[in-house]
Design a protein around this motif. Structure first.
Motif, mmCIF file in Angstrom:
data_model
loop_
_atom_site.group_PDB
_atom_site.id
_atom_site.type_symbol
_atom_site.label_atom_id
_atom_site.label_comp_id
_atom_site.label_asym_id
_atom_site.label_seq_id
_atom_site.Cartn_x
_atom_site.Cartn_y
_atom_site.Cartn_z
ATOM 1 N N HIS A 191 0.829 -1.215 0.000
ATOM 2 C CA HIS A 191 0.000 0.000 0.000
ATOM 3 C C HIS A 191 0.861 1.261 0.000
ATOM 4 O O HIS A 191 0.599 2.200 -0.779
ATOM 5 N N VAL A 238 -2.796 1.472 -4.035
ATOM 6 C CA VAL A 238 -3.056 2.144 -2.758
ATOM 7 C C VAL A 238 -4.410 1.737 -2.195
ATOM 8 O O VAL A 238 -4.573 1.493 -0.992
ATOM 9 N N GLY A 251 -5.935 -0.991 -2.667
ATOM 10 C CA GLY A 251 -6.028 -2.428 -2.434
ATOM 11 C C GLY A 251 -6.741 -3.191 -3.528
ATOM 12 O O GLY A 251 -7.000 -4.395 -3.376
#
Length: 478
Positions: A20, A89, A91
């Motif tokens: 992430h 970022v 997911g």
């Protein structure tokens, strides 16, 4: 089970955090390219890419842009990088099948490699190679439903080791101020782009500056070895590195160098520690297929071979900083501030509308977004974003050779009120009509004392040193 050594099931939170946060750094890097590449390197930029591509073959600078370059094509690929990194970022990539997630991470690496390899002097920073090497390793981490592969986590720690230990060695071998513990008497004031707290750091008592240097040596020369120790020692080492990098982020602006180093440190933390801070449910893990395991082992063997060059560099007497030994930016050597400048100089550019200017003319100063200019302006917080033009202006103040290829183009762009270039600046003093003449002058800068700050409100005290570029008109630039 013969593959037990290959898996690291206790590091799934570490993998998730690394993915992430690495995606976030990629996002910043691609947004920087979207915002700054065209005026610096575009078809009509200060160092145009088409001219570079005409002289540099694919082997010298591997890049997708050898197939075709135009500003519009660049924008398309850069925005693809923005969207792909945003997906990591959020997911979304973790929800893809293994092969698809590897494709997305591989695309991010390929796109950014293509930009860095044609970026010339504007992309000649160590954090570009650091992002590429970390991004390459991330290709093989696998999505959240798979068991983390231990070799990839080891390689992320090996990358972090080179960043920290290489920086520690270059300091001890380079500037004697690091050895006699006086480096931070100067560094906070003379670093490339001070931040809002840099002046406060600079005015700390000399004894605390020495404590800072001792702590830095310990963090960079001893702690990296503990990253490979059993838990909980590795957790402690990672926390020390994170605390040190956070301290550096508070004291100055170093693009995403500190942020990315923190990202790598999370690879050393197991779920026993991270689970206390992030008590989130994790999906059941399944081993990856044999083809992925074989690919990871092949990649690991490649990185072991490539590790020869940075190890030789670190052990050699003539250590260099931030060097890529191949055009793929893998197996790099790292380091920062092997020498510390004692005095700060700034190149200040201003312009006038007078037809026959002299020192009594109405000269109006251009203000940059990050670098010091107006003495009354507090240094801003820029990092982890990267202002490429501002950084190169700092190098020009150290040596004019850094600007020979692009300072004339910068002056010409200002004389034309070039909109794209002016978007990189904080303030254009000629919004209606371009100036008739521009010039650049060198000033000595120092942080104001507490008494001077109370009396004038200024953050800086500056003194004129010399002309850098004499007054020039558009006719002169032709």
């Amino acid at each position: 089970m013969p593959w037990e050594w290959f898996w690291a099931p206790d590091y799934r939170l570490a993998r998730a955090i690394v993915q992430h946060l690495l995606g976030l750094v990629y996002l910043l890097a691609f947004l920087t390219a979207v915002n700054q590449f065209r005026p610096l390197l575009g078809e009509h930029g200060l160092t145009p890419v088409p001219r570079f591509l005409a002289s540099a073959g694919f082997r010298r600078a591997p890049s997708l842009f050898h197939l075709h370059y135009s500003d519009r094509f660049f924008a398309v690929l850069a925005w693809c990088g923005v969207l792909a990194s945003a997906a990591t970022v959020l997911g979304l990539v973790n929800k893809l099948p293994l092969w698809a997630s590897m494709v997305v991470w591989g695309l991010l690496w390929l796109l950014y490699l293509s930009i860095v390899n044609i970026g010339q002097i504007w992309y000649a920073f160590g954090w570009e190679s650091l992002l590429l090497e970390a991004g390459f390793l991330a290709i093989f981490l696998g999505p959240s439903g798979t068991t983390p592969p231990a070799p990839v986590l080891w390689l992320l720690l090996w990358l972090l080791f080179r960043v920290e230990f290489g920086a520690g060695l270059i300091k001890l071998r380079g500037d004697p101020s690091w050895r006699n513990l006086t480096a931070l008497y100067y560094h906070h004031e003379t670093q490339p782009m001070p931040g809002p707290l840099s002046r406060a750091f600079h005015h700390l008592p000399p004894r605390l500056h020495k404590v800072e240097v001792v702590a830095n040596h310990g963090t960079q020369l001893i702690v990296p070895f503990v990253l490979f120790a059993p838990q909980p020692a590795a957790n402690v080492a990672a926390l020390i590195i994170i605390a040190t990098q956070a301290w550096l982020m508070l004291s100055g602006n170093f693009a995403w160098l500190n942020a990315l180093t923190i990202v790598l440190a999370f690879a050393a933390m197991n779920d026993a520690l991270l689970g206390r801070v992030l008590p989130v449910g994790m999906p059941e893990l399944t081993p990856t297929p044999l083809w992925h395991r074989a690919t990871v082992l092949a990649m690991t063997a490649l990185m072991i071979v490539l590790g020869y060059w940075p190890v030789r560099n670190m052990l050699g007497r003539r250590q260099v900083m931030n060097r890529s030994f191949n055009k793929l930016h893998l197996g790099n050597t790292y380091g920062a501030f092997g020498s510390v400048t004692r005095t700060r100089y700034e190149v200040i550019i201003d312009g006038t509308a007078d037809s026959d200017p002299d020192d009594s003319s109405d000269w109006r100063e251009y203000e940059f977004r990050g670098k010091p200019g107006d003495p009354s302006r507090r240094p801003p917080q820029i990092a982890p974003y990267h202002l490429r033009l501002d950084w190169l202006m700092w190098f020009c103040a150290i040596s004019p050779s850094y600007g020979r290829s692009w300072i004339p183009g910068l002056m010409k762009a200002l004389l034309r009120n070039d909109r794209q270039l002016l978007n990189l600046l904080r303030h254009n003093p000629f919004p209606e009509q371009p100036p008739t003449f521009v010039r650049a002058r060198m000033f000595h800068y120092r942080f104001s004392t507490r008494e001077e700050r109370r009396a004038t409100g200024d953050w800086w005290v500056r003194t004129f040193v010399s002309d850098y570029v004499p007054p020039v008109s558009l006719t002169d630039t032709r």
